[in-house]
Scaffold this motif. Structure first.
Motif, PDB file in Angstrom:
ATOM      1  N   TRP A  29      46.117  15.961  -1.405  1.00 41.65           N
ATOM      2  CA  TRP A  29      46.187  15.887  -0.035  1.00 41.65           C
ATOM      3  C   TRP A  29      47.274  16.546   0.660  1.00 41.65           C
ATOM      4  O   TRP A  29      48.598  16.110   0.461  1.00 41.65           O
ATOM      5  CB  TRP A  29      45.764  14.549   0.717  1.00 41.65           C
ATOM      6  CG  TRP A  29      45.896  14.696   2.060  1.00 41.65           C
ATOM      7  CD1 TRP A  29      45.245  15.490   3.002  1.00 41.65           C
ATOM      8  CD2 TRP A  29      46.494  13.586   2.910  1.00 41.65           C
ATOM      9  NE1 TRP A  29      45.580  15.103   4.435  1.00 41.65           N
ATOM     10  CE2 TRP A  29      46.484  14.110   4.363  1.00 41.65           C
ATOM     11  CE3 TRP A  29      47.274  12.644   2.707  1.00 41.65           C
ATOM     12  CZ2 TRP A  29      46.679  13.312   5.431  1.00 41.65           C
ATOM     13  CZ3 TRP A  29      48.024  11.787   3.754  1.00 41.65           C
ATOM     14  CH2 TRP A  29      47.754  12.190   5.125  1.00 41.65           C
ATOM     15  N   LEU A  30      47.096  17.732   1.501  1.00 40.26           N
ATOM     16  CA  LEU A  30      48.395  18.363   1.914  1.00 40.26           C
ATOM     17  C   LEU A  30      48.021  18.399   3.184  1.00 40.26           C
ATOM     18  O   LEU A  30      47.312  19.085   3.773  1.00 40.26           O
ATOM     19  CB  LEU A  30      48.096  19.719   1.169  1.00 40.26           C
ATOM     20  CG  LEU A  30      49.496  20.621   1.738  1.00 40.26           C
ATOM     21  CD1 LEU A  30      50.950  20.083   1.365  1.00 40.26           C
ATOM     22  CD2 LEU A  30      49.386  22.105   1.053  1.00 40.26           C
ATOM     23  N   ARG A  65      43.995  23.639 -13.341  1.00 41.26           N
ATOM     24  CA  ARG A  65      44.849  23.017 -14.477  1.00 41.26           C
ATOM     25  C   ARG A  65      45.986  24.136 -14.497  1.00 41.26           C
ATOM     26  O   ARG A  65      47.320  23.888 -14.976  1.00 41.26           O
ATOM     27  CB  ARG A  65      44.426  22.686 -15.620  1.00 41.26           C
ATOM     28  CG  ARG A  65      43.477  21.236 -15.832  1.00 41.26           C
ATOM     29  CD  ARG A  65      43.043  21.180 -17.128  1.00 41.26           C
ATOM     30  NE  ARG A  65      42.768  19.795 -17.065  1.00 41.26           N
ATOM     31  CZ  ARG A  65      41.604  19.293 -17.995  1.00 41.26           C
ATOM     32  NH1 ARG A  65      40.991  20.143 -18.510  1.00 41.26           N
ATOM     33  NH2 ARG A  65      41.406  18.029 -17.792  1.00 41.26           N
ATOM     34  N   ARG A  66      45.661  25.298 -14.512  1.00 44.15           N
ATOM     35  CA  ARG A  66      46.925  26.439 -14.818  1.00 44.15           C
ATOM     36  C   ARG A  66      47.886  26.603 -13.747  1.00 44.15           C
ATOM     37  O   ARG A  66      48.886  27.136 -13.950  1.00 44.15           O
ATOM     38  CB  ARG A  66      45.973  27.679 -14.852  1.00 44.15           C
ATOM     39  CG  ARG A  66      45.472  27.882 -16.249  1.00 44.15           C
ATOM     40  CD  ARG A  66      44.793  29.388 -16.060  1.00 44.15           C
ATOM     41  NE  ARG A  66      43.653  29.411 -15.388  1.00 44.15           N
ATOM     42  CZ  ARG A  66      42.435  30.044 -15.765  1.00 44.15           C
ATOM     43  NH1 ARG A  66      42.274  30.431 -16.878  1.00 44.15           N
ATOM     44  NH2 ARG A  66      41.486  29.845 -15.337  1.00 44.15           N
ATOM     45  N   LYS A  67      47.696  25.903 -12.482  1.00 47.20           N
ATOM     46  CA  LYS A  67      48.472  25.960 -11.281  1.00 47.20           C
ATOM     47  C   LYS A  67      49.370  24.810 -11.626  1.00 47.20           C
ATOM     48  O   LYS A  67      49.100  23.943 -12.010  1.00 47.20           O
ATOM     49  CB  LYS A  67      47.842  26.030 -10.168  1.00 47.20           C
ATOM     50  CG  LYS A  67      46.816  27.196  -9.781  1.00 47.20           C
ATOM     51  CD  LYS A  67      46.432  27.262  -8.421  1.00 47.20           C
ATOM     52  CE  LYS A  67      45.486  28.615  -8.325  1.00 47.20           C
ATOM     53  NZ  LYS A  67      45.191  28.938  -7.165  1.00 47.20           N
ATOM     54  N   PRO A  68      50.815  24.889 -11.142  1.00 47.06           N
ATOM     55  CA  PRO A  68      51.609  23.846 -11.284  1.00 47.06           C
ATOM     56  C   PRO A  68      51.323  22.688 -10.176  1.00 47.06           C
ATOM     57  O   PRO A  68      50.991  22.800  -8.865  1.00 47.06           O
ATOM     58  CB  PRO A  68      53.060  24.549 -10.858  1.00 47.06           C
ATOM     59  CG  PRO A  68      52.732  25.782  -9.881  1.00 47.06           C
ATOM     60  CD  PRO A  68      51.322  26.279 -10.458  1.00 47.06           C
ATOM     61  N   HIS A  69      51.050  21.601 -10.744  1.00 48.92           N
ATOM     62  CA  HIS A  69      50.811  20.347  -9.849  1.00 48.92           C
ATOM     63  C   HIS A  69      51.955  19.155 -10.133  1.00 48.92           C
ATOM     64  O   HIS A  69      52.448  19.215 -11.346  1.00 48.92           O
ATOM     65  CB  HIS A  69      49.557  20.012 -10.140  1.00 48.92           C
ATOM     66  CG  HIS A  69      48.312  20.940  -9.497  1.00 48.92           C
ATOM     67  ND1 HIS A  69      48.149  20.856  -8.288  1.00 48.92           N
ATOM     68  CD2 HIS A  69      47.707  21.791 -10.281  1.00 48.92           C
ATOM     69  CE1 HIS A  69      47.061  22.058  -8.138  1.00 48.92           C
ATOM     70  NE2 HIS A  69      47.074  22.393  -9.219  1.00 48.92           N
ATOM     71  N   SER A  70      52.109  18.262  -9.344  1.00 51.02           N
ATOM     72  CA  SER A  70      52.894  17.151  -9.656  1.00 51.02           C
ATOM     73  C   SER A  70      52.418  16.427 -10.829  1.00 51.02           C
ATOM     74  O   SER A  70      51.149  16.303 -11.060  1.00 51.02           O
ATOM     75  CB  SER A  70      53.106  16.470  -8.562  1.00 51.02           C
ATOM     76  OG  SER A  70      51.914  15.612  -8.124  1.00 51.02           O
ATOM     77  N   LYS A  96      45.892  11.966 -11.954  1.00 49.45           N
ATOM     78  CA  LYS A  96      44.785  11.697 -11.280  1.00 49.45           C
ATOM     79  C   LYS A  96      43.528  12.214 -11.684  1.00 49.45           C
ATOM     80  O   LYS A  96      42.266  11.865 -11.911  1.00 49.45           O
ATOM     81  CB  LYS A  96      45.049  12.036  -9.571  1.00 49.45           C
ATOM     82  CG  LYS A  96      45.776  10.966  -8.855  1.00 49.45           C
ATOM     83  CD  LYS A  96      45.840  11.295  -7.412  1.00 49.45           C
ATOM     84  CE  LYS A  96      46.620  10.509  -6.405  1.00 49.45           C
ATOM     85  NZ  LYS A  96      46.770  10.956  -5.204  1.00 49.45           N
ATOM     86  N   LEU A  97      43.722  13.765 -11.928  1.00 46.28           N
ATOM     87  CA  LEU A  97      42.650  14.700 -12.441  1.00 46.28           C
ATOM     88  C   LEU A  97      42.076  14.152 -13.797  1.00 46.28           C
ATOM     89  O   LEU A  97      40.909  14.028 -13.808  1.00 46.28           O
ATOM     90  CB  LEU A  97      43.502  16.111 -12.842  1.00 46.28           C
ATOM     91  CG  LEU A  97      42.204  17.033 -13.462  1.00 46.28           C
ATOM     92  CD1 LEU A  97      41.136  17.025 -12.464  1.00 46.28           C
ATOM     93  CD2 LEU A  97      42.668  18.443 -13.428  1.00 46.28           C
ATOM     94  N   GLU A  98      43.215  13.696 -14.603  1.00 47.24           N
ATOM     95  CA  GLU A  98      42.634  13.123 -15.932  1.00 47.24           C
ATOM     96  C   GLU A  98      41.889  11.894 -15.886  1.00 47.24           C
ATOM     97  O   GLU A  98      40.803  11.701 -16.653  1.00 47.24           O
ATOM     98  CB  GLU A  98      43.853  13.079 -17.132  1.00 47.24           C
ATOM     99  CG  GLU A  98      44.399  14.275 -17.590  1.00 47.24           C
ATOM    100  CD  GLU A  98      43.645  15.422 -17.808  1.00 47.24           C
ATOM    101  OE1 GLU A  98      42.841  15.306 -18.652  1.00 47.24           O
ATOM    102  OE2 GLU A  98      43.915  16.460 -17.338  1.00 47.24           O
TER     103      GLU A  98
END
Length: 86
Positions: free
Chosen positions: A20-21, A65-70, A76-78
């Motif tokens: 959430w941004l 997934r290819r984009k940088p995330h924290s 959370k995705l997994e």
């Protein structure tokens, strides 16, 4: 946001907010809606008629997934994918 997702995906069973941004004029959410799809939801604030102005875009999980995330977002995705596959 839930109503907007239901209008866009009427057969939606599960939705997991991954990120959430909050912005000045809008809130942006990335929501896992299936094992292969993430929906980017943008909710604009300050509508005079009281209704939210919402835009939805779909993103493939592989592209997300290819984009940088924290680390927290990746975890959370997994977890969400695991819960959704059960």
């Amino acid at each position: 946001m839930g109503l907007a997702l239901r209008r866009f995906l009427p057969t939606l069973d599960h939705a997991f907010i991954l990120e959430w941004l909050p912005e000045q004029a809008e809130d942006i959410f990335w929501v896992l809606t299936s094992l292969s799809t993430i929906v980017k939801v943008e909710i604009r604030r300050g509508q005079l008629d009281g209704e939210e102005d919402v835009s939805l875009d779909t993103i493939d999980v592989a592209m997300f997934r290819r984009k940088p995330h924290s680390r927290q977002v990746r975890e959370k995705l997994e977890i969400a994918l695991e819960l959704m596959s059960d």
